[in-house]
Design a protein around this motif. Sequence first.
Motif, short mmCIF file in Angstrom:
data_model
loop_
_atom_site.label_atom_id
_atom_site.label_comp_id
_atom_site.label_asym_id
_atom_site.label_seq_id
_atom_site.Cartn_x
_atom_site.Cartn_y
_atom_site.Cartn_z
N UNK A 101 0.35 -1.33 -0.22
CA UNK A 101 0.00 -0.07 0.00
C UNK A 101 1.15 0.94 -0.20
N UNK A 120 0.38 5.01 1.52
CA UNK A 120 -0.08 5.59 3.05
C UNK A 120 0.84 6.43 4.03
N UNK A 121 1.11 7.27 4.84
CA UNK A 121 1.56 7.62 5.14
C UNK A 121 2.17 7.60 6.66
N UNK A 141 1.51 7.86 10.46
CA UNK A 141 0.46 8.97 11.41
C UNK A 141 0.53 8.93 12.78
N UNK A 142 1.47 8.23 12.63
CA UNK A 142 2.45 8.37 14.20
C UNK A 142 3.55 8.36 13.98
N UNK A 151 5.75 5.54 13.22
CA UNK A 151 5.72 5.20 12.00
C UNK A 151 6.73 5.89 11.00
N UNK A 162 -11.55 0.10 4.88
CA UNK A 162 -10.82 -0.53 5.37
C UNK A 162 -9.32 0.89 6.21
N UNK A 188 -5.55 1.06 6.32
CA UNK A 188 -4.56 0.28 6.02
C UNK A 188 -2.57 0.90 6.83
N UNK A 189 -2.99 1.62 8.18
CA UNK A 189 -1.91 1.54 8.20
C UNK A 189 -1.95 1.76 9.86
N UNK A 190 -0.79 2.11 10.53
CA UNK A 190 -0.79 1.86 11.94
C UNK A 190 -1.15 2.73 12.60
N UNK A 191 -1.83 3.39 13.49
CA UNK A 191 -1.61 2.54 14.73
C UNK A 191 -3.32 1.67 14.83
N UNK A 192 -4.32 1.77 13.41
CA UNK A 192 -5.86 1.41 13.64
C UNK A 192 -5.48 0.63 12.32
N UNK A 193 -4.01 0.00 11.45
CA UNK A 193 -4.06 -1.17 10.51
C UNK A 193 -4.95 -2.25 10.71
N UNK A 210 -9.72 10.06 14.30
CA UNK A 210 -9.30 10.22 12.99
C UNK A 210 -8.21 9.60 12.51
N UNK A 211 -8.07 10.18 11.05
CA UNK A 211 -7.47 8.91 10.28
C UNK A 211 -6.93 10.21 8.89
N UNK A 212 -5.08 9.75 8.39
CA UNK A 212 -4.98 10.43 7.12
C UNK A 212 -6.03 10.05 5.99
N UNK A 258 -4.68 6.89 3.99
CA UNK A 258 -4.00 5.95 5.43
C UNK A 258 -5.64 4.23 5.28
#
Lengths: 621, 373
Positions: free
Chosen positions: A366, A369-370, A372-373, A376, B319, B321-326, B362-364, B367
């Motif tokens: 993927x 994606x960027x 977020x934390x 990461x 869905x 697709x990236x941490x922290x809610x992957x 809240x998610x980018x 992601x």
Amino acid sequence: MTESVPAATATETPDKIDVVIATDCGSTTTKAILIERKGDVYRQTFRGEAPTTVEAPFEDVTRGVLNAIQEVEELSGRRILDGERIITPAKGEEGVDVYISTSSAGGGLQMMVAGVVQSMTGESAQRCALGAGAIVMDVLASNDGRLPHQKIERIRQLRPDMVLLSGGTDGGTLSHVVELAEFISAADPRPRFGSGFQLPVIYAGNKDAAEKIEETLGEKTALTLTENLRPVLEQENLGPARHVIHDLFLEHVMAQAPGYRKLMGWTGAPILPTPAAVGQIMQTIARQRGINVLGVDIGGATTDVFSVFTVDGESVFNRTVSANLGMSYSISNVLSAAGLDDVMRWIPFELDEADLRDRIKNKMIRPTTIPQTLQELQIEHGVAREALRLAYVQHRQLAVGLKGVQAERTLSDVFDQTEAGASLIDMMALDLLVGSGGVLSHAPRRSQTAAMMVDAYQPEGITRLAVDSIFMMPHLGVLSTVNEKAATEVFERDCIVHLGTCVAPVNVGKREMKPNDVLATYEMTSGAFGSGVESGELRVSDLRLIPLAEGAEAKLSISPVRDVDVGGGAGQAYETTIHGGTVGVILDGRGRPLQMSPDPVTRVQQLEGWYQALQIYGEQA
Amino acid sequence: MAHAYTPGLRVTANTALRRTRRLPLKGEVLVAEGDHVRRDQVVARTDLPGDVVTLNIVNRLGISAEEIPRYMLKSEGDVVSVGEILAETRPLIKWFKTEIASEIDGTIESISSVTGQVMLRKPPAPVEVPAYIDGIVVEVIPEEGVIVENVGAFVQGIFGIGGERWGKLQMITDTPQQDVTPDILPADSEGKILVGGGRVSHAAVEAARDKGAVGIIAGGIADRDLRQLLGYDLGVAITGSEEIDLTVIVTEGFGDIAMARKTFNTLSACDGRDASLSGATQIRAGVLRPEIIIPSNEDATQVPDASHVGGMGEGDPLRVIRAPYFGRIGTVVELISELRQVESGATVRVLEVEFEDGERAIVPRANVELIEE
């Protein structure tokens, strides 16, 4: 050996250029910028972008170009398009004087090169193709260890856009280079685009073999003969073959790609492969300022490294592309090429190996994606340091003096350890390090960009750091072929963001220095400092950041201890003017190469110290 | 309502499907427009040029390259078979004669009096393209291939390995969370495509292969297991040509991750039906995702083609697709228009999502991906 690209041929370049629209058609995005003369200087004023439309359902690159230009129109209020026509010349608030473009869409220019001896003509052919902006898929050589049928199979498999065949000095070997031509003929390779067309092959080898090469390949391929790129062992002559590559790129490769024929009719200068244009602006800047430049462009799939160094009074340009080192599509390959330990060493917290591996694979599948934390982000920056470092190692290996040369040595050379085939990249002589590409250009803090570049390249002595903020270098590269003044003014004012200067004394002696030993004493004077002076001692393992704003200068006097060099020679005091930037002056006493603790707990503390010193991830690193 | 474009993987119970079946080189198309074809039926065929074998005759005969025509018994274009003499010396004493025999059956491609090299080409190798899915030929591409159409269920995975295969679909877990382990594999897996919910282990793939399964589909796989399976670390996601006996597709990603409920339900509804699948994945410009196709053989004109590219709107399923809610599934609550700073320090476009358990975050926008119809 500085290369220049041919002057504009598509349409006549106007004498007076006040307004320029430039596009770069990338694999995924087409970026347009508007450049206008404001008073006496050229400035980049507006930019727009749109998805590239080379592939289905559009299959016409000009759709994306028009969309990107339309965005510029909307933002600037300048009318540039009349339907699908670019209005030229500019009159008041309408039209532009010239339209120019670069392209890397459809995977860029993919080439296979061949030479007789791998480390000699093979390497020269590789440098030639890379400098022309190509991705080199394979280097075929008589002594590459592969059996004839393996070579033929490989040529057939690859389906390059074109082949560069070299080999033999003029008057030298005939049979080896003809043999390579026979392999190409037997493979009967097809070009990547346009199944009904013949594969373009450039012959730039022993001129005495030209007739035999024509007999062997003339009917089966679209053969072009040009000057030998290694006429004698002591000399590389890459210019003519590079020009042929650019011509064939336009005639064969571009003309087959959807919509490019139309696009070529619009431009006021030949369309250049994107990396060739970046190389062009690097060379222009290096020549104009009389400096040595190292540039890197780290993308999702590949990392390009460019260098322009003065060697024996001559400016030498080199480019390499590491095809599988990148931050998204190829991120997993960075991990596998660098090894787990080398990636983990940059991560300032404990992390389970399996977790890291899964995270990196998820980024690979993927790629958009960027982080977020913060964690990461730190992982991505760790991977980026390794991708940059590995691409640089590959660049050093190719940016070398000519091999196979019997150098004339004088008595003084006996004490000088340089040898044929030694790398031309001298980090102590480097003046400007420029980074570009998403992970460097879009890092949340500029200090993160500076830290990644310093850690990966480990510049020595005094080195200015900069980043290409919106990847404008390709546009400026083509612009420099039309109007050098406009290109360099925009480069300086709008393209690069100066990060500051790295000052890194290096222990060049055999004496082992311990942490806290004094490396150098320094004094910086500038009106930009509150007190007017910043001075002190730089010790082994120190890392310090001294703010000095963009546009500000300081006079630096630095006195290294015995065996330590900061640009003036071992133990020699050095004075120079240094430049500020959005980050400032980095005083780096960590030594070269960087030493990191093998113990994970101590290493994390060490990283926390470094990251805090440069304030790269906030107060709590 | 605000919209944003975020492409997702398609999961649909009924859609019109077309697959282009093309030869690598021009050749012969064996079916006609309107023909009904089976997935294993060959629809086009061609011959790939045979491999080339080189013989350095001059070295072996101890002559110079210019002399080669005098010693050759065969000419360019001649057909030769194994053991047939191609060149020989003619000494005064026969006992000293040297002969060079062909090592292959084939033809003489070239004889070079510059390099002394003789190139022999093996006979052409046939290549056949199967229909891959059951359906109707709706278009013939002359000399190149055909387009086959049908309707049916269609599920895109995120990543796969292994090529095109077909067999009966069989569910082997009761829930989308349950991992695929060797002990739950059915005794009769021969020729089947096995579908589980959670993570599939290396041991389970090996066991499925031993039992003769042709495919295995699951929510996730650990990178460690993938490495064991392939025998190397995959650097770039370009797959499909691995030499493994079964095709593996994961629908969500790497790690411990459950299959999206919608995907699981769609596949469950097809339990026991014939399916085709391909693990080929290519994540570059021109993305190719692995797929599972379960044709229903209905009339294609009755089913709209759902391959449109829509926007993301409030209430749409997605869905992360990236941490922290992957891996978490939820719905769009709000597409927030202003840029927001996230924990990493980056200022980006975001949305608010409500997960299945009611939690909001809240998610980018970069992601998340839509779970597309």
